[in-house]
Design a protein around this motif. Structure first.
Motif, PDB file in Angstrom:
ATOM      1  N   TYR A 297       0.835  -1.555   0.002  1.00 55.45           N
ATOM      2  CA  TYR A 297      -0.193   0.368   0.034  1.00 55.45           C
ATOM      3  C   TYR A 297       0.600   1.201  -0.079  1.00 55.45           C
TER       4      TYR A 297
ATOM      5  N   PRO B 236      -0.909   3.024  -3.648  1.00 54.84           N
ATOM      6  CA  PRO B 236      -1.583   2.772  -2.930  1.00 54.84           C
ATOM      7  C   PRO B 236      -3.378   2.425  -2.603  1.00 54.84           C
TER       8      PRO B 236
ATOM      9  N   ASP C 118      -6.891   1.843  -2.671  1.00 57.66           N
ATOM     10  CA  ASP C 118      -8.071   1.557  -1.914  1.00 57.66           C
ATOM     11  C   ASP C 118      -9.843   1.037  -2.439  1.00 57.66           C
TER      12      ASP C 118
ATOM     13  N   ARG D 103      -8.165  -4.815  -0.233  1.00 57.11           N
ATOM     14  CA  ARG D 103      -6.589  -4.171  -0.363  1.00 57.11           C
ATOM     15  C   ARG D 103      -6.847  -5.724  -1.172  1.00 57.11           C
TER      16      ARG D 103
END
Length: 379
Positions: A202, A206, A208, A217
């Motif tokens: 992450y 990143p 989401d 995730r």
């Protein structure tokens, strides 16, 4: 029946419309350009007005769109969708449980997962081919020994290579996990294996979940990052191995990709050119995207529907619909693939018989008209 067709730039548009019409149904097309939007007041308003104006019996789309589902729910209309992409994150929208939905997926294992979670709006339906259209293209003599049509995942969506600053541990963990997965056919364990390095992934890239979705995730990284990378590596390894044995003809998005003994033809038009590639190839390879759990990719139906000889990796759903060694052939490893290429390049009559059987089985049970009957019988 009057069908409202949500039309976007998907494969199969002409074939499904042809099937609806030949089965005696009226088709009303609605251009749908912003297919990534989950909510869009302007589109919803336009769609609602068009539905009220035309008064269809049901709404249909390739792939599933939460926006369309919500409108159909409000208008009290059945919404039928048929997903051919994998992965497909919109399937994890909470709107999937809307009672107006009948969502068909081509992957039996994926369907079982949703049904086990109590989501009964998701059903299994394999892909299809329009053998009548494909037969009309003729039967050219083979000019290619082995061909592959598909992405190498060296172009867009290569999220894996964007990840930077991973620790030595995370890099080693990923490398070992991917190597292990590449040695296993018929079972994918990437998603459930990511917990030890999720925080590092992450931070490096990143990603989401969507606010209206239940995807995790782990799902996003497994299906959109790692399985794509594994597929790219696997296709490169297998195609390289083929070129070391015989000429390979490749149709792909990356015009710069090259190997000794390989002819890169660039992209092939889905309707006009791709079926002719399958017809002109003695052996057509299918190397499935690793995010497909058990399903038969659309490419495989296109190959068999074109009367091409199909050599594919193992996918469980093949065995439910076709007979190995009779309708198609599957390989279990790189060595097995190469041995079967050698064998079928030198056993012309057997290869031709299998190609014909595959075509005839598709024509008998797996055309778009067959699928239309099944989908509309549930309305």
């Amino acid at each position: 029946m009057k069908l409202f067709f949500i039309e976007w730039a998907s494969f199969g548009n002409a074939d499904i419309k042809d099937a609806f019409t030949k089965e005696g149904h009226q088709v009303i097309c609605f251009p749908f350009s912003n297919k990534d939007a989950r909510r869009d007041a302007e589109i919803e308003d336009t769609l609602t007005k068009k539905l009220r104006e035309t008064v269809p019996d049901a709404v249909f789309s390739f792939n599933y769109f939460p926006l369309v589902s919500n409108v159909c729910k409000r208008e009290g209309l059945p919404y039928i969708s048929w997903i051919y992409d994998s992965p497909y994150v919109m399937l994890y929208s909470y709107t999937a449980i809307n009672p107006c939905n009948t969502i068909y997926v081509f992957d039996r294992a994926l369907c079982r997962e949703f049904n086990a979670a109590g989501i009964k709006t998701v059903r299994y339906l394999p892909m299809a081919a329009n053998t009548q259209r494909l037969d009309a293209l003729g039967s050219p003599d083979p000019v290619y020994d082995v061909s592959f049509v598909g992405s190498l995942y060296t172009e867009s969506h290569n999220f894996f290579d964007r990840m930077e600053n991973l620790s030595t541990y995370a890099k080693g963990y990923l490398d070992g996990l991917m190597r292990a997965q590449m040695n296993v056919q018929g079972c994918n364990f990437i998603q459930e294996s990511l917990s030890p390095i999720m925080e590092e992934l992450y931070r490096a890239l990143p990603m989401d979940p969507n606010p209206d979705g239940v995807e995790t995730r782990e799902y996003l990284y497994a299906q959109y990052v790692i399985n794509r990378k594994i597929t790219g590596l696997e296709r490169l390894r297998l195609l390289t191995a083929v070129t070391q044995r015989c000429p390979l003809d490749l149709y792909t998005l990356d015009p710069a990709f090259s190997l000794p003994n390989l002819r890169n033809h660039g992209t092939a038009d889905y309707y006009a050119e791709m079926p002719l590639v399958f017809k002109k190839s003695r052996i057509n390879l299918n190397i499935s995207l690793r995010s497909i759990k058990s399903g038969i990719p659309l490419r495989a139906f296109d190959i068999m529907g074109s009367a091409g000889f199909l050599l594919s990796n193992y996918q469980e759903d093949f065995l439910e619909n076709f007979t190995p060694g009779v309708d198609f052939v599957y390989y279990e490893s790189e060595k097995d693939m190469l041995q079967k290429i050698d064998y079928y390049l030198t056993h012309e009559e057997e290869r031709a018989a299998i190609a014909k059987n595959g075509h005839d089985q598709v024509a008998a049970a797996h055309t778009y008209r067959h699928r239309v009957r099944e989908m509309l019988s549930a309305v």
